[in-house]
Design a protein around this motif. Structure first.
Motif, PDB file in Angstrom:
ATOM      1  N   ILE A   1     -32.857  41.437  56.961  1.00  0.00           N
ATOM      2  CA  ILE A   1     -32.678  40.048  57.406  1.00  0.00           C
ATOM      3  C   ILE A   1     -33.987  39.368  57.025  1.00  0.00           C
ATOM      4  O   ILE A   1     -35.046  39.697  57.560  1.00  0.00           O
ATOM      5  CB  ILE A   1     -32.310  39.939  58.910  1.00  0.00           C
TER       6      ILE A   1
ATOM      7  N   GLU B   1     -36.835  43.228  59.209  1.00  0.00           N
ATOM      8  CA  GLU B   1     -36.739  41.780  59.412  1.00  0.00           C
ATOM      9  C   GLU B   1     -37.995  41.108  58.867  1.00  0.00           C
ATOM     10  O   GLU B   1     -39.125  41.534  59.153  1.00  0.00           O
ATOM     11  CB  GLU B   1     -36.585  41.493  60.925  1.00  0.00           C
TER      12      GLU B   1
ATOM     13  N   ASP C   1     -30.092  41.701  70.957  1.00  0.00           N
ATOM     14  CA  ASP C   1     -30.765  41.078  72.098  1.00  0.00           C
ATOM     15  C   ASP C   1     -30.960  39.590  71.824  1.00  0.00           C
ATOM     16  O   ASP C   1     -31.371  38.834  72.695  1.00  0.00           O
ATOM     17  CB  ASP C   1     -32.082  41.787  72.427  1.00  0.00           C
TER      18      ASP C   1
ATOM     19  N   LEU D   1     -33.487  48.986  59.744  1.00  0.00           N
ATOM     20  CA  LEU D   1     -33.341  47.541  59.578  1.00  0.00           C
ATOM     21  C   LEU D   1     -34.734  46.932  59.437  1.00  0.00           C
ATOM     22  O   LEU D   1     -35.656  47.326  60.150  1.00  0.00           O
ATOM     23  CB  LEU D   1     -32.602  46.971  60.787  1.00  0.00           C
TER      24      LEU D   1
ATOM     25  N   ASP E   1     -28.496  46.502  70.824  1.00  0.00           N
ATOM     26  CA  ASP E   1     -29.959  46.510  70.918  1.00  0.00           C
ATOM     27  C   ASP E   1     -30.425  47.089  72.248  1.00  0.00           C
ATOM     28  O   ASP E   1     -29.844  46.790  73.302  1.00  0.00           O
ATOM     29  CB  ASP E   1     -30.486  45.066  70.854  1.00  0.00           C
TER      30      ASP E   1
HETATM   31  O1  KIV Z   1     -30.846  40.751  67.957  1.00  0.00           O
HETATM   32  C1  KIV Z   1     -30.562  40.483  66.786  1.00  0.00           C
HETATM   33  O2  KIV Z   1     -29.727  39.626  66.526  1.00  0.00           O
HETATM   34  C2  KIV Z   1     -31.257  41.205  65.731  1.00  0.00           C
HETATM   35  C3  KIV Z   1     -31.201  40.756  64.301  1.00  0.00           C
HETATM   36  C4  KIV Z   1     -31.714  41.790  63.396  1.00  0.00           C
HETATM   37  C5  KIV Z   1     -29.977  40.190  63.797  1.00  0.00           C
HETATM   38  O3  KIV Z   1     -31.912  42.156  66.022  1.00  0.00           O
END
Ligand code: KIV
Length: 285
Positions: free
Chosen positions: A224, A203, A66, A201, A105
């Motif tokens: 990330i 972040e 997203d 994941l 996403d």
């Molecule tokens: O939307 C995105 O780019 C993400 C990151 C984790 C890369 O969710």
């Protein structure tokens, strides 16, 4: 094979070569990589050429994030982007990727109301966008959603820690899990993995918290801004290729300077047009 090395279980090959078409990476291959003590790479992609290049380069997972909100549509946050915005990008990436596992996403507003809404939106991403899995932001509150989605045949990548769709609720871009050893991040990850997420994941969480999550869940993890102990890493491609301007987050490593390359090419072209040097006889009929 030394520990940490990984031999792809899915074959290889490149377009135009006589090698047989590479087999598509699937969730069980990502699990195998973790089980073997290996690592894999994920990049965002939002259109055909970047998807094709990253796929041919061997990037295992492509994400239609997203973050298209910021990197395609020019919004300040990910909040405005919709399913209708993402689906055409998903089709372009899915059509171009021959080997990579393609994930999209669930954008803000497309899943929070109920498991039924999450299933309905995921079905659109898979049927119309042709992706193989969806990524969903949020903590343990979403465990029942994940269970319902997985029961409906939808592979779910959980996204915990800093969740950009909640940036206003979280008070801005902030590292999450700094208190109590990151127990809330660990609890979220465990709940979502137990509910059936095939991957978690994380972040912007401290490296030691991400490492604890990777130990606590059987499924692969992706980081990330989450240190080096996760199974995979992800970056936004425009960040790591040096396309965007302004200060990058600390977790971004810049691997190329595409902005300079494109800017020089555009300026040279414009000057040659003004000078009457382009098109030359070799470009004319
Ligand atoms: O939307 C995105 O780019 C993400 C990151 C984790 C890369 O969710």
């Amino acid at each position: 094979m030394t520990s940490g090395e990984h031999t792809a279980p899915y074959g290889s090959g490149s377009p135009g070569s006589t090698a047989k078409k590479p087999a598509r990476i699937r969730t069980h291959h990502l699990q195998q990589i973790k089980d073997d003590g290996g690592r894999f790479a994920m990049l965002t992609a939002y259109e055909q050429y970047s998807a094709e290049i990253f796929d041919e380069a061997g990037v295992e997972v492509l994400l239609i994030g997203d973050s298209a909100a910021n990197n395609v549509y020019g919004h300040a946050t990910t909040i405005p982007v919709t399913l209708d915005d993402l689906i055409p990008l998903c089709r372009a990436v899915s059509g171009a990727a021959r080997r990579a596992f393609v994930v999209a996403d669930l954008p803000f507003g497309s899943y929070e109301i109920s498991p039924a809404q999450a299933i309905e939106s995921s079905v659109r991403l898979m049927k119309e966008g042709l992706v193989s899995a969806v990524k969903m932001e949020g903590g343990s509150r979403y465990a029942p959603y994940v269970r319902a989605m997985v029961d409906a045949g939808i592979p779910v990548m959980a996204h915990v820690g800093f969740t950009p769709q909640s940036e206003h609720a979280l008070g801005g871009y902030r590292v999450q899990g700094k208190d109590s050893g990151g127990q809330s991040v660990i609890d979220d990850a465990v709940a979502l993995a137990d509910a059936g997420a095939f991957c978690v994941l994380m972040e912007m969480v401290p490296a030691e918290v991400a490492a604890a999550v990777d130990r606590a869940v059987r499924v692969p993890t992706i980081g990330i801004g989450a240190g080096n102990a996760t199974t995979g890493q992800v970056l936004v491609w425009q960040d790591m290729m040096g396309l965007r301007t302004g200060k990058s987050p600390r977790f971004v490593k810049q691997y190329a300077d595409l902005r300079s390359v494109m800017s020089e090419a555009a300026a040279t072209y414009a000057q040659e047009v003004r000078d009457g040097r382009f098109p030359g006889p070799e470009h004319s009929f």
